[in-house]
Design a protein around this motif. Structure first.
Motif, PDB file in Angstrom:
ATOM      1  N   UNK A  10      -3.652 -30.689  -9.471  1.00  0.00           N
ATOM      2  CA  UNK A  10      -4.516 -31.744  -8.949  1.00  0.00           C
ATOM      3  C   UNK A  10      -3.777 -32.624  -7.979  1.00  0.00           C
ATOM      4  N   UNK A  11      -4.516 -33.082  -7.007  1.00  0.00           N
ATOM      5  CA  UNK A  11      -3.891 -33.940  -6.004  1.00  0.00           C
ATOM      6  C   UNK A  11      -4.195 -35.386  -6.347  1.00  0.00           C
ATOM      7  N   UNK A  12      -3.285 -36.228  -5.986  1.00  0.00           N
ATOM      8  CA  UNK A  12      -3.594 -37.638  -6.137  1.00  0.00           C
ATOM      9  C   UNK A  12      -4.549 -38.028  -5.018  1.00  0.00           C
ATOM     10  N   UNK A  43     -14.789 -29.704 -14.241  1.00  0.00           N
ATOM     11  CA  UNK A  43     -13.981 -30.445 -13.268  1.00  0.00           C
ATOM     12  C   UNK A  43     -13.123 -29.524 -12.399  1.00  0.00           C
ATOM     13  N   UNK A  44     -12.716 -28.394 -12.957  1.00  0.00           N
ATOM     14  CA  UNK A  44     -11.869 -27.493 -12.191  1.00  0.00           C
ATOM     15  C   UNK A  44     -12.636 -26.610 -11.227  1.00  0.00           C
ATOM     16  N   UNK A  45     -13.947 -26.476 -11.476  1.00  0.00           N
ATOM     17  CA  UNK A  45     -14.718 -25.623 -10.581  1.00  0.00           C
ATOM     18  C   UNK A  45     -15.372 -26.457  -9.486  1.00  0.00           C
ATOM     19  N   UNK A  46     -15.118 -27.751  -9.539  1.00  0.00           N
ATOM     20  CA  UNK A  46     -15.858 -28.650  -8.664  1.00  0.00           C
ATOM     21  C   UNK A  46     -15.516 -28.514  -7.177  1.00  0.00           C
ATOM     22  N   UNK A  47     -14.256 -28.255  -6.874  1.00  0.00           N
ATOM     23  CA  UNK A  47     -13.857 -28.246  -5.458  1.00  0.00           C
ATOM     24  C   UNK A  47     -14.740 -27.348  -4.597  1.00  0.00           C
ATOM     25  N   UNK A  90      -4.820 -27.809 -18.463  1.00  0.00           N
ATOM     26  CA  UNK A  90      -5.896 -28.190 -17.545  1.00  0.00           C
ATOM     27  C   UNK A  90      -5.362 -29.198 -16.531  1.00  0.00           C
ATOM     28  N   UNK A  91      -5.371 -28.815 -15.246  1.00  0.00           N
ATOM     29  CA  UNK A  91      -4.749 -29.675 -14.232  1.00  0.00           C
ATOM     30  C   UNK A  91      -5.448 -31.019 -14.084  1.00  0.00           C
ATOM     31  N   UNK A 117       0.787 -31.369 -13.242  1.00  0.00           N
ATOM     32  CA  UNK A 117       1.454 -30.936 -12.015  1.00  0.00           C
ATOM     33  C   UNK A 117       2.715 -31.741 -11.741  1.00  0.00           C
ATOM     34  N   UNK A 118       2.905 -32.798 -12.521  1.00  0.00           N
ATOM     35  CA  UNK A 118       4.107 -33.597 -12.312  1.00  0.00           C
ATOM     36  C   UNK A 118       5.290 -33.088 -13.136  1.00  0.00           C
ATOM     37  N   UNK A 119       5.114 -31.916 -13.750  1.00  0.00           N
ATOM     38  CA  UNK A 119       6.187 -31.377 -14.574  1.00  0.00           C
ATOM     39  C   UNK A 119       6.634 -30.015 -14.068  1.00  0.00           C
ATOM     40  N   UNK A 120       7.893 -29.678 -14.417  1.00  0.00           N
ATOM     41  CA  UNK A 120       8.379 -28.349 -14.047  1.00  0.00           C
ATOM     42  C   UNK A 120       7.852 -27.332 -15.052  1.00  0.00           C
ATOM     43  N   UNK A 121       8.070 -26.056 -14.738  1.00  0.00           N
ATOM     44  CA  UNK A 121       7.570 -24.994 -15.596  1.00  0.00           C
ATOM     45  C   UNK A 121       8.065 -25.113 -17.024  1.00  0.00           C
ATOM     46  N   UNK A 122       9.344 -25.342 -17.170  1.00  0.00           N
ATOM     47  CA  UNK A 122       9.912 -25.429 -18.514  1.00  0.00           C
ATOM     48  C   UNK A 122       9.330 -26.605 -19.282  1.00  0.00           C
TER      49      UNK A 122
END
Ligand SMILES: Nc1ncnc2c1ncn2[C@@H]1O[C@H](COP(=O)(O)OP(=O)(O)OP(=O)(O)O)[C@@H](O)[C@H]1O
Ligand SMILES: Nc1ncnc2c1ncn2[C@@H]1O[C@H](COP(=O)(O)OP(=O)(O)OP(=O)(O)O)[C@@H](O)[C@H]1O
Ligand SMILES: [Mg+2]
Ligand SMILES: [Mg+2]
Ligand code: NI
Lengths: 503, 326, 281, 585
Positions: free
Chosen positions: C1-3, C192-196, D409-410, D455-460
């Motif tokens: 997700x983008x800020x 929410x993830x399919x929204x884009x 979930x992002x 998304x602010x974290x690395x894979x590990x």
């Protein structure tokens, strides 16, 4: 220039007729095309006096009950069979009464219809009906070939697809959606006629396209509503075209706001008068119809027999309108609205739509709010004929005589649910009923006129409908063609004597 | 293609089911409307009494209960008969068959022009991406995409027929000119130019944009890198590798739209007085000519289905991964 | 997700999209303040008919009845936007719900819904819209309904595709293994993830809806009580040769709005789909 | 362009001392033998907004004829960029070479014309990519794709080209080469496609072969074959091979020299023996220490009490590609599977791709329904339970997924992600959040992580979050489906340690699914080997690895690359001292 044979004429036809069997269908376009194929016994001049057509002469008995027609003797159907009184009898006693509602009403007045010989037909009426003489024009009573239709299911007769008439032109080809091609009838009973070799009727659905086609010379003639009023002024300037509004005397339409008297406050004649005063009919003529037409003084078109020229038309007067509404007790609310009515413009093209928009704005000025409703033709017919409307716009043809085309709108025995172009307002005035009934069978022209004058005065005071205009239709014809509009039937004529100028 | 027959058979069964549903749906929809053809004919005749309307109703079979009318209709359609237009006094199929060639000519030409033109322009834009020619094509495509189709038509008429007088504006051919053979063909082609361009322009824009986007997507794929690593020329990479892959989504969309062109041609047929099925449909709506309307719905749905099947077949030709049948 | 700032930066990188946003903002302002800018009803015959642009009192000229074109455009903006937005909203509601159900549950549900969708896709949609409006008589409601009914199938397919692929994504499976209900998963996890892509196509659909409305009006199937651009072009097309301005300005308004919405759609696509955003353009 | 191929007839191993010496002083190479590739000060800059300004910075190394140079380093270290720059394949226009030169047989490639570069590409320098599935054009027959190369770089006629294609396919060991050349890529397996790629690369007998992780996407057995193929062809043709990998096992297997990259810089280069056994740079040491060791010496597990979970005769068959009126192909993913897990036990499920490991795992957590059989949890059969009835068991059985990027979930905050499960079971939201923070600390993250997005974290770190999510439900059984396959070796080690640690602390049972036997050896008490839906061998780790009974198990073990190489003991000791999350960079 002397008339000479030859030439092709291109005429706009719009919408495309559903069929060309004139007995079965009398839509405008059908009449224009089939009027060249079929013929009636008579035709009418610009004053609506009868002229010979298939009948070469006729007499009316003094008591007004017996009409005797003598037919041309060398007339042949397009398939080569001779045209005789047998065909007239078949048409007027069997075919038309079965399928043609106007003809049915007219010939129902006959006690008997007989043919003493092959070329004579005698109509005996039950009671006098002077308008009867105006019931023989090609669309009112087209002659149908008995040898093709006698004893068949008229509507499903295969011959409907290949109309056989007596007219100067025959159907050659009909490419649906594109054009109808008529060719010269070589066996026409008038020697040397017609002059033209071909007539093409071209289907051009879009109004702008029609105007351009006329302008560019792709077509030679337009009629009725083919050209939208706003294009008329411009096309009048086109050098190659002649312009006329003549030739519609027989149909002589008057347009009006049709008002449902079953709905309050529309049942109150003061309200209807207020509407009358609220609108500027000159504006309507000048800005919406672009000058086509005259303000209608009352129910009669000025070219219809029995018209009374002494009637003064209503003029716009907002104060009077407001006063009438005040008198009714309709006071403006916070938004200035005294009453709200629904207006359903006739779905017959944009001009009517514009009219609806204009009326909405005009009535707003006197405090009547208008909600526009829109429909298509089918919905409109259904709703109006079933009295499911408040106000609509409408016009009818008057067919030359008040007994044929005017009284039907106002007499109370024509309040018939489900029937279009009847007294759909539900207007009922015994006085009016009586006057129309008496005038229809009055043989004495002076007495008849007196009755018609009186009925006009009563109606103008009652305002059963809000008359708008005596409509005029623009006809444009290429200057190359002569003798085109010669009678009160105009473009629906047979065109037997139309000819092309030599270049 | 050994699997072709079972594939087609499968698709046919599916098509029949869908068509049946469409027939029923359309029938109910159309009959939900107020008014019926008898009413319209009465209205247009300028005068009518109750007997007249009754006669028409009886003749049209409109006096029967709705479900009976539906059964009758489905029955006749199943026999390949689209019914009879009493209004026009001709079998519906004849009416449609008269108009179909003009519409097919218009729509198919527009389709081909749009597809070929669109793919070419899209490719051109994509390989020049970021340069002015890309921007120009993109802007023109966007404009074409955003302009109402009838507006384009009117403007073209104004320019090419009225002002310049180069091309005829209306109709299918010059009526009564008595042309035959090649002359007639030329005449028809001249009439075809403006409507085809008008109708095609919008779709051309669609395909150009799709092709461009698709190429930009594909050109970053691994196999393109492989092709580059082989030392292939750029043109060969574009036409031999990228375009072929990029065109697949365009084919899909084009297949769907191809069938829908009939609908899209209503406007163009109106503006150019083109004697086609779109115009017939619009008139039929206004006149409540049920039988014709249903017939057109039917025919155009068949067109859509045929196009879909064709698309799938083309797809299998282009993409070996899709197998017609096991 | 983008800020959100990242979103705007990505969006602003597309100049066309910024331009589009600007135009649409103007249109929205026009729509909101049409009553203030032009207090008179747009139907009011305020001037002589057929006045060309820049004549006294009529910036963009008047129409065949002497109504002010500028007023019509301002008031029409309201209608066009309204039709565009509402019909897209309705189409979204139908399309996304059906697509979500089909994609999430799969199997028989999917099959049934997709056959139903196919049915609607098989009928040429403009024809269907014309018929629907004609049958239910032209009014803003019937126009919105017709546009929505012909527009939802692509959205349903899109949503289905998204749901289908997201359903097997691991975070959805994780939600299942932690015992969340189907509704929660559909609404909170997948939607929410399919929204884009859905937002992108919705923005394009608004444009299409405005075009569709104008086409219906062109055929005389507009709402007679509402001033709309489509109506103005439709009503003026017949006088296009005498009075080009009557159809030109509303036509231009449609063109610009539709164009802008398309540009916005592209901008959103770039911003919401970072993979594409990086690509050279 | 650069003239004829110069063969170097010296045998491969014989040249080793020579290059060994050259690695010490690169300048002396030129005199001894001309290097094929001479990279000097290569710098590749990344566009604005990338994670660092340079993909590769001031890179200097050589590739000599007749040697395999392995380039190792963790993800993102710039290995691929180096390879792409050599091929002139950098993603134009935003990634550019901004410094240095690259000499091919003494000619600077960067200053060549496009035509000259093209002749080099595929002609003299060829490349094999990582992803065999996407590296071939799906719409072209494989034969045609190989032929294309020949058409560009040779003057052979059509018939000769066709013959050469068949010859090449034969060379790379593909069966039925004539038929196969007419196949489309989608009909080939991953291994076969990679062979086709190699055939394509060899088409014009290049001097240099660049292989960018050519075996990473393949099964061990396939990997073994491909490695052997590359090595034999290299030896046969005396090519210089630049082999990119992150797997030290592979390096030990084939490398002559090794280059180690980190963050775009070359940190160490030298002969394989030296780098592997006596690394000097701390980063190299760290990497090597992280390599999972073949057999960990752990105590045997003693089963106690009743089985926690028991799978009995589980069968699962998929119908693939079926449709309307069509019957699809059947894939057997579970064939009479029997398996028990006792409290506190970790059972490893190993086997190659498609063998049905995930299917079994997913059946246990109820994401999939087998066709028949029983899955008993504490004696209660889970199969046949309705959704609602299954729900209570969700608390007991949790799953950790493979892909740390896809399993969160992002759009949700980490705290929410962890607490959603308990909340669904009626726990108070605030309480669940507090617990989430505790769990985050338990898995070695800061409690404040709860307020951030994945998304602010690395894979590990994400994989730790996944584990925390599973733990939030207080499970007794954890199914972990390849939980470390997507991670770099050093991170992999940390996560494995964490799992091991937690399981002891919470007395968890675990089903650990992996395809990497070395990883399995590190954490599992019991190993089950799967092949085509069947468990072919099951037993304590030590006996399965030490004394494999089944033929297939032996094949698998045999295929593990670099078995001969033992991680230096000093590095293993260093590894024990690593703390979770610590990183030397
Ligand atoms: N197309 C690109 N645009 C911008 N930056 C890129 C691009 N491709 C890679 N990078 C960046 O360049 C750097 C080096 O990437 P590279 O692909 O060479 O790594 P790698 O060592 O091959 O890693 P892996 O083992 O994951 O393949 C990374 O920081 C990466 O984010
Ligand atoms: N939902 C599904 N539909 C159809 N086939 C499936 C499905 N899931 C798995 N399969 C097939 O079942 C077989 C076993 O798959 P599974 O995912 O269990 O393998 P795996 O051992 O986990 O492999 P990998 O190591 O690649 O993850 C494979 O052939 C796969 O293609
Ligand atoms: Mg890489
Ligand atoms: Mg798996
Ligand atoms: Ni470390």
């Amino acid at each position: 220039a002397d008339p000479a044979r030859g030439g092709t004429m291109n005429i706009i036809v719009q919408p495309e007729p559903p069929m060309l069997q004139l007995g079965l269908n009398q839509q405008g376009p059908t009449q224009t095309v089939a009027g060249k194929i079929y013929q009636g016994l008579l035709t009418y001049d610009e004053k609506l006096d009868p002229l010979p057509s298939l009948a070469k002469s006729w007499t009316v008995s003094d008591d007004g009950l017996t009409y005797t027609f003598k037919l041309h003797e060398n007339v042949k159907w397009h398939d080569g069979k001779p045209f005789t009184s047998k065909d007239v009898l078949f048409s007027t006693t069997k075919f038309l009464p079965e399928v043609h509602s106007r003809a049915r009403a007219n010939f129902a007045r006959c006690e008997s219809i007989t043919a003493p010989d092959d070329y004579t037909v005698v109509f005996k009426l039950k009671e006098p009906f002077p308008a009867f003489i105006r019931a023989f024009e090609v669309a009112s009573a087209p002659m149908i070939p008995a040898h093709l239709y006698e004893g068949t299911d008229f509507r499903n007769n295969p011959a409907n697809a290949t109309p056989i008439g007596t007219g100067p032109f025959k159907l050659k080809e009909w490419v649906k959606g594109s054009y109808i091609h008529l060719v010269r009838n070589e066996d026409y009973y008038k020697p040397g006629l017609p002059y033209l070799d071909n007539i093409y009727f071209r289907v051009i659905p879009d109004a702008a396209s029609r105007a351009l086609a006329l302008e560019s010379g792709q077509v030679d003639q337009s009629q009725y509503n083919d050209i939208e009023p706003f294009d008329v002024a411009r096309l009048k300037e086109v050098k190659s075209l002649n312009f006329t509004t003549k030739g519609y005397e027989f149909v002589a339409p008057v347009s009006w706001l049709e008002i449902n008297h079953r709905v309050k406050p529309l049942d109150d004649k003061r309200f209807r008068k207020a509407i009358m005063y609220a609108i500027d009919r000159e504006f309507i003529r000048d800005k919406i119809w672009f000058g086509l037409g005259n303000v209608a003084s009352g129910p009669f078109n000025s070219s219809t027999k029995g018209f009374d020229s002494s009637i003064v038309p209503y003029a716009k007067n907002v104060d009077k309108a407001k006063a009438l509404l005040d008198e009714m007790g309709l006071k403006p609310d916070a938004k200035g609205v005294r009453a709200t009515v629904k207006l359903m413009p006739m779905p017959y093209g944009e001009t009517w739509q514009r009219l609806g928009e204009y009326l909405k704005q005009s009535l707003k000025q006197v405090g009547i709010a208008v909600v526009l409703e829109s429909t298509d033709v089918a919905g409109w017919v259904q709703r109006v004929s079933n009295w499911d409307y408040e106000i609509t716009t409408n016009f009818t043809y008057q067919y030359g005589d008040p007994a044929l085309g005017v009284s039907r709108t106002y007499v109370s025995d024509n309040i018939r649910k489900g029937v279009m172009f009847s007294n759909t307002m539900g207007y009922s005035n015994p006085k009016v009923d009586e006057l129309f009934a008496a005038a229809a069978k009055e043989n004495d022209p002076a007495k008849r006129q007196a009755m018609y004058s009186e009925v006009q005065k009563v109606l103008v005071d009652d305002v059963p409908v809000v008359w708008l205009l005596e409509m005029q239709f623009p006809t444009f014809v290429s200057k190359k063609f002569n003798n085109v509009i010669t009678t009160g039937i105009g473009v629906n004529e047979s065109y037997e004597s139309v000819y092309l100028s030599k270049p | 293609m050994a699997g072709l027959v079972p594939f087609l058979a499968g698709r046919m069964v599916k098509a029949v089911v869908i068509l049946f549903a469409i027939v029923v749906l359309n029938f109910l929809l159309v009959h939900a409307a107020p008014g019926d053809p008898a009413m319209v004919m009465a209205g247009e005749a300028g005068a009518a009494d109750a007997k007249f309307v009754e006669q028409l109703r009886e003749q049209f079979g409109l006096n029967k209960p709705l479900h009976e009318q539906l059964m009758t209709y489905v029955g006749t359609v199943a026999q390949g008969d689209l019914g009879f237009s009493y209004r026009q006094q001709r079998p519906v199929w004849d009416l449609i068959a008269d108009r179909l060639p003009a519409t097919l000519m218009l729509t198919l030409s527009a389709f081909v022009v749009a597809l070929v033109g669109g793919i070419l322009l899209g490719t051109l834009a994509a390989i020049n991406s970021g340069k002015w020619s890309d921007s120009a094509i993109t802007v023109v495509a966007l404009l074409a995409y955003a302009t109402p189709i009838y507006w384009v038509g009117l403007m073209l008429i104004l320019l090419f027929s009225v002002s310049l007088g180069w091309l005829p504006a209306f109709g299918f051919e010059t009526v009564g000119a008595g042309l035959t053979g090649l002359d007639r063909l030329g005449d028809i082609l001249a009439h075809l130019v403006l409507p085809v361009f008008t109708l095609g322009l919008f779709y051309m824009a669609v395909y150009a944009r799709m092709t461009r986007a698709s190429i930009l997507e594909v050109r970053d794929m691994d196999f393109v890198k492989t092709a580059r690593a082989k030392g292939l020329r750029e043109s060969r990479i574009v036409f031999g590798h990228i375009l072929r892959n990029a065109i697949l989504p365009v084919i899909t969309v084009a297949g769907v739209q191809g069938g829908h062109l009939i609908g899209g041609s209503i406007l163009v047929e109106t503006v150019f007085a083109w004697p086609g099925i779109g115009r017939l449909a619009f008139d039929a709506v206004l006149q409540r000519d049920y039988q014709v309307l249903l017939g057109i719905f039917f025919v155009s749905s068949v067109m859509v289905i045929v196009f879909n099947i064709l698309t799938d077949l083309v797809y299998t030709l282009v993409d070996p991964r899709i197998e017609v049948a096991k | 997700m983008k800020t959100s700032s990242g979103f705007w930066a990505a969006y602003a990188r597309n100049k066309g999209a910024v331009f589009g946003l600007l135009i649409v903002a103007v249109v929205i302002v026009l729509a909101l303040f049409s009553g203030v800018l032009f207090p008179e009803s747009p139907w009011e015959m305020v001037n002589a008919p057929f006045l060309p642009p820049m004549s006294d009192g009529a910036l963009l000229g008047t129409d065949t009845l002497g109504r002010d074109i500028a007023a019509g455009i301002a008031h029409g903006a309201r209608m066009s936007l309204w039709i565009g937005l509402v019909s897209t909203g309705v189409a979204l509601l139908i399309g996304v719900s059906l697509g979500a159900l089909a994609g999430f549950f799969g199997g028989v549900v999917d099959d049934a819904i997709m056959r139903f969708t196919e049915l609607f896709q098989t009928i040429p949609n403009f024809v269907l819209a014309v018929v629907l409006v004609a049958i239910f008589t032209p009014s803003s409601t019937s126009i919105v309904a017709a546009i929505a009914i012909v527009s939802w199938p692509p959205l349903a397919r899109l949503a289905r595709g998204e749901f289908l692929s997201l359903r097997s994504r691991e975070f959805v499976q994780a939600a299942i293994t932690t015992g969340q209900s189907n509704l929660t998963i559909i609404v909170r996890q997948i939607l929410p993830n399919s929204l884009s892509p859905i937002i992108v196509s919705a923005s394009l659909m608004v444009a299409t809806a405005i075009l569709l409305e104008s086409s219906l009006s062109f055929l005389g199937l507009g709402d007679p009580n509402q001033m709309s651009w489509g109506y103005m072009v439709g009503a003026a097309r017949t006088v296009i040769r005498q009075a080009w301005w009557m159809s030109f300005f509303p036509g231009l308004a449609i063109l610009l709005t539709v164009l802008s919405l398309n540009l916005i759609g592209e901008g959103l696509n770039d911003a919401l789909n970072p993979k594409l955003a990086r690509k050279g353009r | 362009m650069t003239g004829t191929v110069t063969p170097f007839p010296a045998p491969r191993r014989a040249s080793a001392p020579q290059t060994e010496g050259s690695a010490m002083s690169p300048s002396s190479v030129a005199t001894a033998v001309e290097p094929l590739l001479d990279v000097r000060g290569l710098t590749i800059s990344l566009p604005d907004g990338a994670d660092r300004p340079y993909a590769v910075e001031n890179l200097t190394f050589t590739l000599n004829p007749n040697e395999i140079l392995c380039v190792v380093g963790e993800s993102g270290s710039g290995k691929s960029m180096t390879a792409h720059a050599t091929m002139g394949l950098l993603p134009k226009p935003h990634v550019k070479v901004t410094g240095g030169e690259l000499l091919f047989r003494g000619h600077n490639v960067f200053t060549m014309s496009e035509t000259e570069q093209r002749a080099l590409r595929g002609g003299r320098i060829a490349m094999v990519f990582q992803e065999p599935m996407t590296a071939l054009n799906p719409l072209k027959k494989v034969g045609d794709q190989i032929e294309e190369s020949l058409r560009v770089h040779t003057s052979l006629d059509k018939a000769a080209r066709a013959a050469r294609v068949v010859e090449l396919l034969t060379q790379v060991g593909l069966p039925n080469p004539a038929d196969l050349s007419k196949s489309y890529p989608f009909r080939l397996s991953g291994g076969q496609r990679q062979r086709v790629m190699i055939a394509m690369a060899l088409a014009c007998e290049p001097d240099v072969l660049i292989a960018d992780e050519p075996t990473t996407a393949l099964d061990v057995t396939t990997q073994k074959q491909i490695l052997e193929l590359i090595r034999s062809i290299q030896a046969e043709r005396h090519m210089g091979v630049m082999f990119i990998t992150h797997d030290f096992g592979v390096v030990a297997e084939i490398a002559d020299r090794v280059a180690v990259m980190q963050h775009g810089k070359l940190v160490e280069i030298g002969p394989a023996r030296q780098v592997l056994n006596a690394p000097t740079h701390p980063y190299t040491r760290h990497l090597i220490a992280s390599v999972p060791h073949y057999i960990e010496h752990r105590a045997d597990f003693t089963k106690s009490g009743d089985a926690l979970l028991e799978a009995r005769n589980v069968n699962k068959v998929f119908n693939v590609g079926g449709g309307f009126l069509r019957k699809g192909r059947q894939v057997v993913a579970g064939d009479d599977i029997c398996l028990t897990i006792h409290p506190g036990e970790t059972v490893g499920l190993v086997g190659e791709s498609g063998s049905g490991k995930s299917t079994l795992g997913r059946s246990i957590v109820g994401l999939m329904t087998p066709n028949s059989g029983q899955i008993l949890f504490k004696g209660q059969n889970l199969l046949g339970l309705k959704r609602r009835e299954f729900r209570p068991f969700r608390r007991d059985i949790q799953m950790v997924f493979q892909d740390p990027y896809a399993s969160l979930n992002p759009r949700h905050k980490v705290g929410d992600i962890i607490s959603q499960g308990p909340v669904a079971f009626g726990e108070d939201k605030g309480k669940a959040l507090t617990r989430a923070r505790e769990l985050l600390q338990l898995v070695g993250l800061d409690g404040s992580a709860a307020d951030r997005y994945p998304h602010q974290f690395s894979g590990g770190q994400r994989q730790r979050i996944s584990i925390a999510r599973a733990l939030a439900m207080d499970p007794t059984l954890l199914v972990a489906d390849e939980p470390v396959s997507a991670l770099d070796v050093s991170v992999q080690t940390q996560v494995l340690k964490l799992l091991d640690d937690i399981r002891h602390r919470l007395n968890l049972s675990m089903l650990f699914i992996t395809h990497d036997l070395r990883v399995a050896a590190q954490v599992c008490d019991t190993i089950a080997v799967m092949r085509r839906g069947k468990i072919v061998e099951i037993g304590p780790s030590r006996s399965v690895f030490g004394d494999p009974q089944h033929e297939y198990t032996r094949t698998l073990l045999d295929a593990i690359p670099g078995k001969a190489w033992e991680i230096p003991a000093e590095l293993l000791a260093e590894r024990a001292g690593h703390s979770a999350g610590g990183h030397p960079s």
